[in-house]
Each structure stands twice: as structure tokens, then as C-alpha cells.
Write an enzyme that holds these catalytic residues in place. Structure first.
Site, PDB file in Angstrom:
ATOM      1  N   LYS A 127       0.848  -1.197   0.000  1.00  0.00           N
ATOM      2  CA  LYS A 127       0.000   0.000   0.000  1.00  0.00           C
ATOM      3  C   LYS A 127       0.886   1.250   0.000  1.00  0.00           C
ATOM      4  O   LYS A 127       1.862   1.333   0.750  1.00  0.00           O
ATOM      5  CB  LYS A 127      -0.887  -0.042   1.244  1.00  0.00           C
ATOM      6  N   SER A 202      -9.133   1.865   2.813  1.00  0.00           N
ATOM      7  CA  SER A 202      -8.173   2.646   2.045  1.00  0.00           C
ATOM      8  C   SER A 202      -7.134   1.785   1.323  1.00  0.00           C
ATOM      9  O   SER A 202      -6.367   2.283   0.504  1.00  0.00           O
ATOM     10  CB  SER A 202      -7.445   3.634   2.970  1.00  0.00           C
ATOM     11  N   SER A 226     -10.033  -0.884   6.628  1.00  0.00           N
ATOM     12  CA  SER A 226      -9.257  -0.614   5.416  1.00  0.00           C
ATOM     13  C   SER A 226      -8.529  -1.817   4.843  1.00  0.00           C
ATOM     14  O   SER A 226      -8.020  -1.750   3.727  1.00  0.00           O
ATOM     15  CB  SER A 226      -8.249   0.505   5.677  1.00  0.00           C
TER      16      SER A 226
END
Length: 532
Positions: A127, A202, A226
Site C-alpha cells: 500500500k 483505504s 481498510s
């Protein structure tokens, strides 16, 4: 539990108001959603269908060369879905060559390599909010564009030290605080099962790239769902560990106030069997705090199922296909294991969003409040005025997404005084669920009220993430598990929750559900290519 008359009126009014706002939003933003007909081709590289630990074994045995383990369908995905935001393929190929040389020179045999480098040669993705040396670390914030990491986050460093080879970094929402991975640097990430739908957030870039079959394993973080929402929407497995087990250092934005107790860094992957070894590696010495090597007899566990949040006026009702999927999971557990799954109702869950919001804004033990979202948007630069940014957004002059601006406005309007009633609901829920699960209990709970929503729609159902967020506040480990596809060809899923420090129970149940329901389904397959 049904809503009372006042709650029904509030729910109808809220949905009507949000519907009106969505109409205005579409007019202002000129939203053009991707066509449903845009689909992924079938995976051509068979190694992308191999679990990480098996792939590492094949590499150690020299059954795989460095070029044959490079994902062959990444270029297409990069062009269509904004999954990858920065690639390091040349460096990855050089590292793969070094892996082959290392294997040739190893004199201790395969067992020595497995013990020292369990992920040797396995491609991984990260990420973008995590530090990966040489890669951007903007977290989708325009003011951080061009910022390059000079070191690795501890969790990333441990995966690299175990032999993993990073392919690059993947998209996230602006400042990692929204359930759609969209920002003004990299754009919007699409769902591999339907480009017209969200990949979640996210950690949506990770969810999308793994669900598409263009990476093997990945790193995500979770402070309100997330990891779990992207895993659900993209049909893969993920695990939110017990807080404090995996280091959260080396990611932006850093948590503040009481938030360090709610955020977890964890593994994301297509195959349940990879969750446990990944967690062991990412936890480093902290892995010893968990009984991860303990044998789990599922027949001796207590199982519970909660079908919904007991009726919050702020949150959408759970989709009937998700309710049916969870019932099928219950039936399978009872049929195959001979256990009785007890269905429960916990009335405190209807206040999940309020509990999450109150705790996220609470000061730390020294009384210092958390950094405000507007301060994070400013990134130590000029002060951000949320209402002014909203005005600028209407005329397309803001550098921030509407989701980020909306969060800053909502935070500005929020009362800083904690509600005694909500605090009592939180304490009551914490006590009841911890006593319920103990050290041998597993709870099934919906991952989200909806199947993967269409792009931008979450802006108008902003509280639906509370189905995942509540477990961050409770500090419980949760595995997200795919359990088939919907009539539309979208992933179905369920959360598997255990007591604190009992992560191994979640992981064992995840492996059972993978065998029972087939786990990840390739998006390019005929089964996943149904039309709506």
C-alpha cells in the site's frame, strides 16, 4: 430488532436527503462511470494462481525461473484500473536473478533456505501509504506528491528480509480515511470484477491488484475496515491482527490520540493458507505473543452469528444475498463440524458508528487530542479551511477529493464532548463480546451492508463502514473471508472475529471456509463475468 417509528422516519429522511445530494453531486462533478462491459481477461500466468508459500517452495526447488514468475497481466491492469501507482519491475527482476544465484550457492539444502527465507522470490505489493525504499509515499495528498521513501516500514522490511520481492506500491484513498481508493494524484481504483464499482479503501489498490491476480501477497493497514472492506469487495482474504502485534510504524499519516490502539497492519492475499505464515513474518518477535503454532480443533470451538447491527438508522440494511451467504456459512459449519452456531442480537451494535467516531477523536493518556483531519490535509503547510475547500471543489479548484473535504467538514461540526451514553454502550459491548468469545469463541458478522458499491456511491452512505470499524475499537482480531459470488458475479464475504490474542482461531476458520466455499474466484472466469 426493527427500527421504531422515529428511527424509521430518520432513516427515510436521511436516505432522501442523501439521494438529493447524490443528484446534485452528479451534476457538479460530471461523473462518468466505467462501462460494466470492461472486464479482465483470463490470467495467463499459472504461477499467479499458486499460493505464496507453495510458490516459494517451487522457487527453492528451482521449478521456477525468475522471468516466469513476473506477473504477465500487470500492464493491462495498470492502464485500466489505477491499481499500481508506481512499479519497480527492473529492480524486481534483478532481485529475482539474485535469488536464483543464492539458491545455486546454498549448501545447506532447501530446509535451510525455507527456515531463513520462507518467502524467497515471492512477488509482493505494498500500500502506497507505507514506506518502501525508492517508492512514493504521498498517501494521495497533492502536497506530498514526489515524496520518495528512503527506508522501509518495519512490516515491509520483515517481508523483504524473508525473501519477498516488492513489485511496487498500490493506490489508496486520500490520507487513508475513506472507503473508496480515490485521490487527485493517481485517480480512482476499479474493482476487477466490475470496473464500474469500487475496490474499497483505504487499501483498495492492494485489494484490486490481488483480486485481479496481478500480485501474490500484499500489505495493508486497517483503522476502520481498510483491510477488510477491500478484501471483501475484491474477493480475497485479509486479516486485521490483534492491535500491537504487527508494527504500524513507517506509514502516513501516523495515528494520534487513542488511535494507535485501533490501527492494525496486516496481510492481504488470495489464499487463506498464506495468512498465518505472513502474519508470523510481519509480526517479527511479537509473533511469540500469539499461539500461532497451536493446533486448532474447530469442532471444539463456540460459534456465534450476528446477521446485522440491530437496526441503525444511519446504516443501510444488509443486502439479502449477504444474509443468505452468512446463513450458508452457518449451515456448513453445523453440517461439517457438528457444532451448533448460536444466533445473537447485540443492541449496542446499532451505535457502532457513534462509538467509532467518539473513540477516534478521544485524547491520549496525557490529554493530547488527535491531529485533526484538516491538519493532516494541510501537511504542515498553509491551514486548510474545510468549508472554503468545499466551495472551491464546486468550481473544481480544490486539490482535495470530496471525501476528504467532507470528512474535515464533519469533524469540524462534531462535538468534542464525549457522550456518556455512547461511552456506556461501548463499555457494555466490549464486556459482553469479550465474555462471549473468551479464548475459544468465533463470531460471524457481515463485512458490509452492500455488495461492492458503484463508484462515488459511498459518499452518500457514509456510515456503512461501521460494520468493520466497530472491531477496531474493540481491539479484536478479524479475518475477512470470501464465500462465493453474487447473482451479479460480485464477491460475497463474511467477517470472522475472535477474542483478543486469538488470531489463530480466525485463521483456522478462514482455511475451513476456503475449502468449503472455494475461496477466491478469478474475475476473468465465466462464473465472474455475469451481467447485471
Amino acid at each position: 430488532m426493527a427500527l421504531n417509528r422515529l428511527e424509521r422516519l430518520l432513516a427515510w429522511a436521511l436516505r432522501g436527503f442523501m439521494g438529493m445530494l447524490f443528484t446534485i453531486f452528479k451534476m457538479i462533478a460530471a461523473v462518468r462511470e466505467p462501462e460494466r462491459s470492461a472486464r479482465l481477461p483470463p490470467i495467463t500466468n499459472p504461477l499467479l494462481k499458486v499460493p505464496a508459500m507453495r510458490l516459494a517452495r517451487m522457487i527453492r526447488r528451482r521449478e521456477v525461473g525468475e522471468r516466469s514468475r513476473t506477473p504477465g497481466n500487470v500492464t493491462l491492469l495498470r492502464d485500466t484500473s489505477s491499481m499500481f501507482v508506481c512499479l519497480r519491475f527492473s529492480a524486481a527482476l534483478q532481485e529475482a536473478v539474485q535469488v536464483d544465484k543464492l539458491i545455486e550457492e546454498e549448501t545447506g539444502g532447501e530446509d535451510v533456505l525455507e527456515d531463513r527465507l520462507p518467502l524467497l522470490g515471492v512477488p509482493i505489493t505494498v500500500k502506497e501509504s507505507f514506506c518502501l525504499q525508492g517508492m512514493p509515499n504521498s498517501t494521495g495528498l497533492i502536497s506530498r506528491k514526489g515524496l520518495i521513501s528512503t527506508n522501509d516500514a518495519p512490516s515491509v522490511a520483515l517481508l523483504k528480509r524473508a525473501g519477498g520481492i516488492p513489485l511496487g506500491v498500490t493506490n489508496c484513498s486520500e490520507l487513508c480515511m475513506w472507503l473508496e481508493s480515490h485521490n487527485n494524484i493517481y485517480g480512482i481504483t476499479c474493482n476487477p470484477y466490475d470496473f464500474g464499482r469500487i475496490a474499497g479503501g483505504s487499501s483498495g489498490g492492494e485489494g484490486s491488484i490481488l483480486g485481479a491476480g496481478a500480485s501474490v501477497i500484499g500489505v495493508g493497514s486497517d483503522i476502520g475496515g481498510s483491510i477488510r472492506m477491500p478484501c471483501f469487495f475484491n474477493g480475497i482474504f485479509g486479516h486485521k491482527p490483534t492491535p500491537g502485534i504487527v508494527s504500524n510504524e513507517g506509514q502516513h499519516p501516523p495515528p494520534s490520540g487513542q488511535q494507535p490502539g485501533f490501527i492494525s497492519t496486516g496481510p492481504m492475499c488470495r489464499y487463506a493458507e498464506d495468512l498465518l505464515p505472513m502474519l508470523k513474518i510481519m509480526a517479527g518477535p511479537n509473533a511469540e505473543r500469539l499461539p500461532l503454532s497451536s493446533e486448532v480443533d474447530l469442532k471444539r470451538l463456540k460459534f456465534f452469528s450476528i446477521p446485522h447491527d440491530n437496526g441503525s438508522a444511519l446504516v443501510s440494511p444488509v443486502d439479502s444475498q449477504l444474509l443468505q451467504a452468512q446463513r450458508r456459512v452457518v449451515e456448513k459449519l453445523e453440517a461439517d463440524l457438528g457444532v451448533e452456531v448460536q444466533e445473537l442480537r447485540l443492541p449496542q451494535l446499532k451505535h457502532s458508528f457513534q462509538i467509532w467516531g467518539m473513540m477516534m477523536s478521544s485524547p491520549d493518556k496525557d490529554g493530547k487530542p488527535p491531529t485533526t483531519f484538516a491538519e493532516l490535509m494541510a501537511d504542515n503547510g498553509n491551514k486548510v479551511w474545510p468549508l472554503w475547500e468545499l466551495f472551491k471543489w464546486v468550481f473544481r479548484c480544490s486539490s482535495h477529493t470530496l471525501a476528504a473535504i467532507g470528512l474535515a467538514v464533519a469533524e469540524m461540526l462534531q462535538s468534542n464532548k464525549p457522550s456518556p451514553f455512547i461511552l456506556q454502550q461501548k463499555e457494555s459491548l466490549q464486556k459482553e463480546i469479550e465474555e462471549l468469545l473468551g479464548t475459544n469463541g468465533v463470531l460471524l458478522y457481515p463485512s458490509h451492508p452492500h455488495l461492492a458499491p458503484k463508484h462515488h456511491h459511498p459518499l452518500f452512505t457514509p456510515f456503512n463502514f461501521s460494520y468493520t470499524a466497530i472491531f477496531n475499537i474493540l481491539g479484536l482480531p478479524v479475518s475477512q473471508c470470501p464465500v462465493g459470488l453474487s447473482f451479479e458475479g460480485l464477491p460475497l464475504g463474511v467477517q470472522v472475529v475472535a477474542g483478543k490474542m486469538q488470531d489463530h482461531l480466525c485463521l483456522a476458520t478462514a482455511q475451513f471456509l476456503e475449502k468449503a466455499f472455494g475461496g477466491w474466484r478469478e474475475p476473468g472466469s465465466s462464473e465472474a463475468s455475469k451481467t447485471t
